[in-house]
Design an enzyme around this catalytic site. Structure first.
Site, PDB file in Angstrom:
ATOM      1  N   HIS A  17       0.872  -1.186  -0.125  1.00 31.48           N
ATOM      2  CA  HIS A  17       0.127  -0.079  -0.085  1.00 31.48           C
ATOM      3  C   HIS A  17       1.032   1.158  -0.009  1.00 31.48           C
ATOM      4  O   HIS A  17       2.071   1.114  -0.123  1.00 31.48           O
ATOM      5  CB  HIS A  17      -1.155  -0.077   1.182  1.00 31.48           C
ATOM      6  CG  HIS A  17      -0.389  -0.091   2.541  1.00 31.48           C
ATOM      7  ND1 HIS A  17       0.396   0.736   2.919  1.00 31.48           N
ATOM      8  CD2 HIS A  17      -0.641  -0.877   3.491  1.00 31.48           C
ATOM      9  CE1 HIS A  17       1.045   0.428   4.256  1.00 31.48           C
ATOM     10  NE2 HIS A  17       0.337  -0.504   4.527  1.00 31.48           N
ATOM     11  N   HIS A  20       4.049   1.407   2.293  1.00 33.72           N
ATOM     12  CA  HIS A  20       5.212   0.773   1.858  1.00 33.72           C
ATOM     13  C   HIS A  20       5.772   1.456   0.659  1.00 33.72           C
ATOM     14  O   HIS A  20       7.073   1.504   0.455  1.00 33.72           O
ATOM     15  CB  HIS A  20       4.826  -0.710   1.509  1.00 33.72           C
ATOM     16  CG  HIS A  20       4.067  -1.537   2.447  1.00 33.72           C
ATOM     17  ND1 HIS A  20       2.730  -1.995   2.155  1.00 33.72           N
ATOM     18  CD2 HIS A  20       4.164  -1.835   3.658  1.00 33.72           C
ATOM     19  CE1 HIS A  20       2.321  -2.550   3.252  1.00 33.72           C
ATOM     20  NE2 HIS A  20       3.126  -2.770   4.009  1.00 33.72           N
ATOM     21  N   CYS A 125       0.792  -9.962  22.401  1.00 32.60           N
ATOM     22  CA  CYS A 125      -0.136  -9.484  21.558  1.00 32.60           C
ATOM     23  C   CYS A 125       0.179 -10.283  20.148  1.00 32.60           C
ATOM     24  O   CYS A 125       1.383  -9.965  19.756  1.00 32.60           O
ATOM     25  CB  CYS A 125       0.021  -7.874  21.316  1.00 32.60           C
ATOM     26  SG  CYS A 125      -1.012  -7.376  19.967  1.00 32.60           S
ATOM     27  N   CYS A 128       1.193  -7.678  17.292  1.00 28.53           N
ATOM     28  CA  CYS A 128       2.665  -7.073  17.602  1.00 28.53           C
ATOM     29  C   CYS A 128       3.753  -8.271  17.641  1.00 28.53           C
ATOM     30  O   CYS A 128       4.924  -8.015  17.359  1.00 28.53           O
ATOM     31  CB  CYS A 128       2.871  -6.519  18.771  1.00 28.53           C
ATOM     32  SG  CYS A 128       1.740  -5.054  18.999  1.00 28.53           S
ATOM     33  N   CYS A 142      -3.895  -3.806  23.620  1.00 24.34           N
ATOM     34  CA  CYS A 142      -2.846  -3.087  23.009  1.00 24.34           C
ATOM     35  C   CYS A 142      -3.156  -2.078  22.145  1.00 24.34           C
ATOM     36  O   CYS A 142      -4.415  -2.100  21.382  1.00 24.34           O
ATOM     37  CB  CYS A 142      -2.348  -4.160  21.859  1.00 24.34           C
ATOM     38  SG  CYS A 142      -1.395  -3.620  20.673  1.00 24.34           S
ATOM     39  N   HIS A 145      -3.432  -2.483  18.229  1.00 21.83           N
ATOM     40  CA  HIS A 145      -4.407  -3.575  17.716  1.00 21.83           C
ATOM     41  C   HIS A 145      -6.006  -3.666  18.572  1.00 21.83           C
ATOM     42  O   HIS A 145      -6.538  -4.319  18.164  1.00 21.83           O
ATOM     43  CB  HIS A 145      -3.704  -4.709  17.919  1.00 21.83           C
ATOM     44  CG  HIS A 145      -2.566  -4.844  16.789  1.00 21.83           C
ATOM     45  ND1 HIS A 145      -1.175  -4.950  17.241  1.00 21.83           N
ATOM     46  CD2 HIS A 145      -2.449  -5.014  15.666  1.00 21.83           C
ATOM     47  CE1 HIS A 145      -0.360  -4.771  16.268  1.00 21.83           C
ATOM     48  NE2 HIS A 145      -0.981  -4.939  15.104  1.00 21.83           N
ATOM     49  N   LYS A 294      -6.445   7.460  10.034  1.00 27.81           N
ATOM     50  CA  LYS A 294      -5.398   6.195   9.907  1.00 27.81           C
ATOM     51  C   LYS A 294      -5.807   5.299   8.805  1.00 27.81           C
ATOM     52  O   LYS A 294      -6.875   5.162   8.388  1.00 27.81           O
ATOM     53  CB  LYS A 294      -5.456   5.439  11.339  1.00 27.81           C
ATOM     54  CG  LYS A 294      -4.488   4.476  11.321  1.00 27.81           C
ATOM     55  CD  LYS A 294      -4.599   3.776  12.680  1.00 27.81           C
ATOM     56  CE  LYS A 294      -3.519   2.591  12.506  1.00 27.81           C
ATOM     57  NZ  LYS A 294      -3.252   1.809  13.787  1.00 27.81           N
ATOM     58  N   LYS A 297      -7.497  -1.294   6.835  1.00 29.64           N
ATOM     59  CA  LYS A 297      -8.433  -2.246   6.008  1.00 29.64           C
ATOM     60  C   LYS A 297      -9.646  -1.842   6.451  1.00 29.64           C
ATOM     61  O   LYS A 297     -10.864  -1.898   5.775  1.00 29.64           O
ATOM     62  CB  LYS A 297      -8.158  -3.592   6.099  1.00 29.64           C
ATOM     63  CG  LYS A 297      -7.394  -4.129   4.859  1.00 29.64           C
ATOM     64  CD  LYS A 297      -7.255  -5.648   5.086  1.00 29.64           C
ATOM     65  CE  LYS A 297      -6.746  -6.513   3.960  1.00 29.64           C
ATOM     66  NZ  LYS A 297      -6.441  -7.700   4.348  1.00 29.64           N
TER      67      LYS A 297
HETATM   68  N1  MSP Z   1       8.129  -6.938   8.739  1.00 29.33           N
HETATM   69  C1  MSP Z   1       8.533  -5.786   9.584  1.00 29.33           C
HETATM   70  C2  MSP Z   1       9.672  -5.126   9.299  1.00 29.33           C
HETATM   71  C3  MSP Z   1      11.013  -5.791   9.644  1.00 29.33           C
HETATM   72  S1  MSP Z   1      12.361  -5.153   9.140  1.00 29.33           S
HETATM   73  C4  MSP Z   1      13.645  -6.087   9.547  1.00 29.33           C
HETATM   74  C5  MSP Z   1       7.215  -4.846   9.196  1.00 29.33           C
HETATM   75  N2  MSP Z   1       6.583  -4.929   8.185  1.00 29.33           N
HETATM   76  S2  MSP Z   1       5.307  -4.126   7.611  1.00 29.33           S
HETATM   77  O1  MSP Z   1       4.878  -4.713   6.262  1.00 29.33           O
HETATM   78  O2  MSP Z   1       4.336  -3.860   8.606  1.00 29.33           O
HETATM   79  O3  MSP Z   1       6.149  -2.651   7.119  1.00 29.33           O
HETATM   80  C6  MSP Z   1       6.158  -1.642   8.282  1.00 29.33           C
HETATM   81  C7  MSP Z   1       6.761  -0.467   7.376  1.00 29.33           C
HETATM   82  O4  MSP Z   1       6.005  -0.182   6.341  1.00 29.33           O
HETATM   83  C8  MSP Z   1       7.086   0.893   8.026  1.00 29.33           C
HETATM   84  O5  MSP Z   1       7.931   0.723   8.966  1.00 29.33           O
HETATM   85  C9  MSP Z   1       6.920   1.673   6.908  1.00 29.33           C
HETATM   86  O6  MSP Z   1       8.221   1.646   6.206  1.00 29.33           O
HETATM   87  C10 MSP Z   1       5.831   1.206   6.065  1.00 29.33           C
HETATM   88  N3  MSP Z   1       4.680   1.564   6.306  1.00 29.33           N
HETATM   89  C11 MSP Z   1       3.331   0.910   6.805  1.00 29.33           C
HETATM   90  N4  MSP Z   1       2.432   1.763   6.786  1.00 29.33           N
HETATM   91  C12 MSP Z   1       2.713   3.086   6.787  1.00 29.33           C
HETATM   92  C13 MSP Z   1       2.041   4.323   6.804  1.00 29.33           C
HETATM   93  N5  MSP Z   1       0.805   4.522   7.019  1.00 29.33           N
HETATM   94  N6  MSP Z   1       2.874   5.565   6.401  1.00 29.33           N
HETATM   95  C14 MSP Z   1       4.312   5.324   6.039  1.00 29.33           C
HETATM   96  N7  MSP Z   1       4.670   4.288   6.239  1.00 29.33           N
HETATM   97  C15 MSP Z   1       4.054   3.238   6.655  1.00 29.33           C
HETATM   98  O7  MSP Z   1       6.768  -4.107  10.120  1.00 29.33           O
END
Ligand code: MSP
Length: 645
Positions: A17, A20, A125, A128, A142, A145, A294, A297
């Site tokens: 999304h 990412h 959790c 998390c 949490c 969540h 925020k 989904k």
């Molecule tokens: N798998 C772990 C990370 C392990 S790294 C060794 C994880 N994955 S995640 O799919 O949840 O990705 C989190 C990351 O996605 C955030 O740190 C950020 O880089 C990005 N984002 C997810 N949602 C976001 C927003 N709403 N806004 C900006 N970036 C965010 O955590």
């Protein structure tokens, strides 16, 4: 200098999304920037595929976890090329070499006595994937969540993280750039001011078997974070590959604030236990919200990068994300805001400058960049501004202040637009005695555009290439350009043949972004009619435009927080009639301190609904370069509803 830059590896329990995409575009932009500084860069992203979350998602999909992980990992891998994101490595935690590396590291850390078997009772959790402390809970839930963690009691392996606490505090204090922006460094130091507990790094297979087996106890799998963080080493061939020796010392990680603790605390202490130097820098950004809410989904407001690209085009998306977010702070996405940036910054400012300059070179200089004669003061001013911009842009890019780097570029774009207005090439073209002057002006425009195109390469690679080609630079040559050798004034070769092409950024229709808007009159105009439209281009508005704004004194009668929003307050104001206004100021003002204040209200803004509350107008505030807000105010008391002019 070299750089090894990484994004988090993303969980494969959800499709890619906007969030990412943002982190990965930042990593790509920064990689391209450092390459533009002639540096050697390795850029890694990938997917995180073990653990509870993934096992559960696979169960829900009714397929084995590996098959599920393959499917979603592919979606991430395929999401990046359409965004012009070009990682050098895409790592998966199910890759065998990664699994082997994690097991080797576990064995080493275990053998040296930093991993021990203990028992643990705690509140777990699932979202998390970790145990939470009582302190972290909000109303027993949490906070991330909104679910009560489950009490669990079991034997597990622990990493002696506490042993490295003092070292970590010292390292952070001695290396001010280790965690940036500073607010996140402070958050980590404040967390470290309490004794650190050891980290539980295993899960019994009886509870979860989708993970990497502990090499010293086959009844357990590795905790997903201990597994995932190691991707940063396995991706460059730790311990024996040359790549590892070359790149580990220059590792910089980009993450969002949600995963600060694992990266700023678990990871450096793990590295210390492994016997490796810590990474060089950790860059932490804020969150993208959607229309101030925020992204989730359950709210149904998840923004997909592929839809954005279809609607707005890849460079508009990249530009918007880099320009709109101040790195470190949260930002809000909306279709209106991206269309506004597209139409004003890209179509109006950059697009018009580019097409007018090229059209004039075509028409007044037979399509070749003319040679300049001695520059006059406005030419010198433009040249100095363009070269100063390259320097300040570089400084801002280095510190991840992408929005400020782009502001510097846009100041030069505005100046160049004003330069067209004041130097009046269409008048010069009518007077044969002014030919040399005309040629100098056209050269200065071409050269300014060359520098603008060069610095825009990291953010908008396609646009940058289009600009270079149109300015007569062969793509193969332009690909080798860099800021060190090509960031100075005067490299455009007189005689270069320009190529007129389609407009860089057609304006978008607000109602229907895919459909270009009906061209504004200025786009229809011929070169000889450029001057009247030029005021708009230079960022100036007419007094009539200003008069259209209904600004008024508004007195705040009541203020309250809006449920489910960290940023929004609902204000009841008198202006002089009573109305409701929603303001994004909750992070800076408490509701009670606002009552009685007088602020400036934009009273004739179309009503808009934010988090279910309709806002009738907007109150004005200043935002400084660090993103801090200060409300507008009057030095003396005014009558509510008075016009501000
Ligand atoms: N798998 C772990 C990370 C392990 S790294 C060794 C994880 N994955 S995640 O799919 O949840 O990705 C989190 C990351 O996605 C955030 O740190 C950020 O880089 C990005 N984002 C997810 N949602 C976001 C927003 N709403 N806004 C900006 N970036 C965010 O955590």
């Amino acid at each position: 200098m070299s750089l090894y830059i990484t994004t988090p590896i993303y969980y494969v329990n959800a499709r890619p999304h906007l969030g990412h995409a943002y982190t990965t575009i930042v990593a790509d932009t920064y990689s391209r920037f450092r390459r533009l500084c002639k540096e050697d860069v390795r850029f890694q992203t990938g997917t995180d595929e073990h653990g509870d979350k993934i096992a559960e998602a696979a169960r829900a999909a009714g397929i084995p976890p590996k098959e599920y992980a393959d499917r979603i990992s592919k979606l991430f891998r395929e999401a990046w090329p359409p965004l012009n994101i070009e990682p050098d490595t895409f790592i998966r935690t199910t890759d065998t070499h990664h699994i082997r590396t994690v097991q080797n590291i576990l064995q080493k850390v275990h053998d040296q006595g930093d991993i021990y078997l203990g028992s643990y009772s705690g509140l777990y959790c699932r979202g998390c994937e970790r145990f939470l402390t009582e302190k972290e809970l909000v109303d027993g839930n949490c906070p991330d969540h909104q679910a009560a963690p489950q009490p669990i009691s079991e034997s597990n392996y622990f990493f002696r993280m506490s042993r490295y606490q003092e070292w970590l505090i010292d390292h952070i204090n001695k290396n001010p750039d280790f965690i940036t922006p500073e607010r996140y460094k402070n958050e980590v130091l404040s967390f470290l001011s309490e004794p650190l507990e050891d980290l539980c790094i295993s899960r019994p297979k009886s509870r979860l078997d989708w993970g990497i087996s502990l090499p010293f106890d086959a009844d357990f799998v590795t905790y997903v974070w201990f597994d995932a963080l190691i991707n940063y080493l396995s991706g460059i061939g730790y311990p024996d590959d040359e790549e590892f020796s070359h790149y580990w010392g220059v590792a910089e990680h980009i993450i969002a604030k949600d995963i600060l603790k694992p990266h700023a605390i678990y990871w450096p202490t793990m590295l210390r236990a492994i016997g490796l130097a810590p990474f060089k820098r950790l860059h932490v950004h804020g969150y993208w919200n959607i229309n101030e809410a925020k992204m989730s989904k359950s709210i149904g407001n998840v923004v997909r990068p592929e839809t954005l690209c279809q609607d707005f085009g890849v460079d508009t998306v990249r530009y918007f994300l880099m320009r709109e977010m101040s790195f470190g702070l949260d930002a809000s996405f909306s279709d209106e805001s991206i269309i506004a940036r597209r139409n004003s910054d890209l179509a109006n400012d950059l697009g018009n400058l580019f097409s007018r300059a090229l059209t004039m070179i075509n028409k007044f200089a037979k399509g070749t960049v003319p040679a300049p004669a001695d520059p006059e003061p406005p030419d010198r001013e433009l040249a100095a501004a363009a070269t100063d911009m390259v320097a300040s842009y570089t400084d801002h890019m280095k510190t991840f202040a992408f929005n400020r780097a782009l502001q510097e570029v846009w100041s030069v774009i505005s100046l160049a637009n004003r330069y067209i207005v004041t130097s009046e090439p269409w008048v010069l073209a009518k007077a044969p005695a002014k030919t040399t002057r005309l040629q100098t002006v056209l050269y200065h425009l071409a050269e300014t555009l060359r520098l603008i195109g060069l610095v825009l390469l990291p953010v908008m690679p396609e646009t940058s290439m289009k600009m270079a080609t149109a300015l007569g630079m062969p793509p193969e040559a332009f690909k080798k350009h860099n800021l060190i050798d090509h960031g100075g004034w005067g490299l455009t070769q007189p005689g270069a043949k320009i190529e007129l092409g389609a407009s860089l950024f057609p304006r978008l229709d607000k109602e229907n972004p895919q459909k270009p808007a009906a061209p504004q009159t200025q786009e229809k105009q011929t070169v000889s009619a450029v001057p009247p439209a030029a005021a708009g281009d230079a960022g100036l508005i007419s007094f009539d435009d200003f008069k259209n704004l209904d600004l008024r004194v508004a007195e705040i009668k009541a203020a309250e927080k809006i449920d489910r929003s960290d940023r929004l307050l609902k204000l009841t104001v008198l202006a002089p009639e009573e109305r409701t206004v929603v303001a994004g100021i909750a992070e800076y003002y408490q509701p009670q301190e606002l009552v009685g204040r007088q602020v400036i209200l934009v009273a004739n803004l179309k009503p808009a609904k934010l988090m279910g509350v309709t806002s009738h107008g907007m109150i004005l505030a200043a935002r400084d370069e660090n993103g801090r807000l200060t409300l507008s105010a009057f030095a003396d008391s005014a009558t509510p509803g008075s016009k501000v002019s």
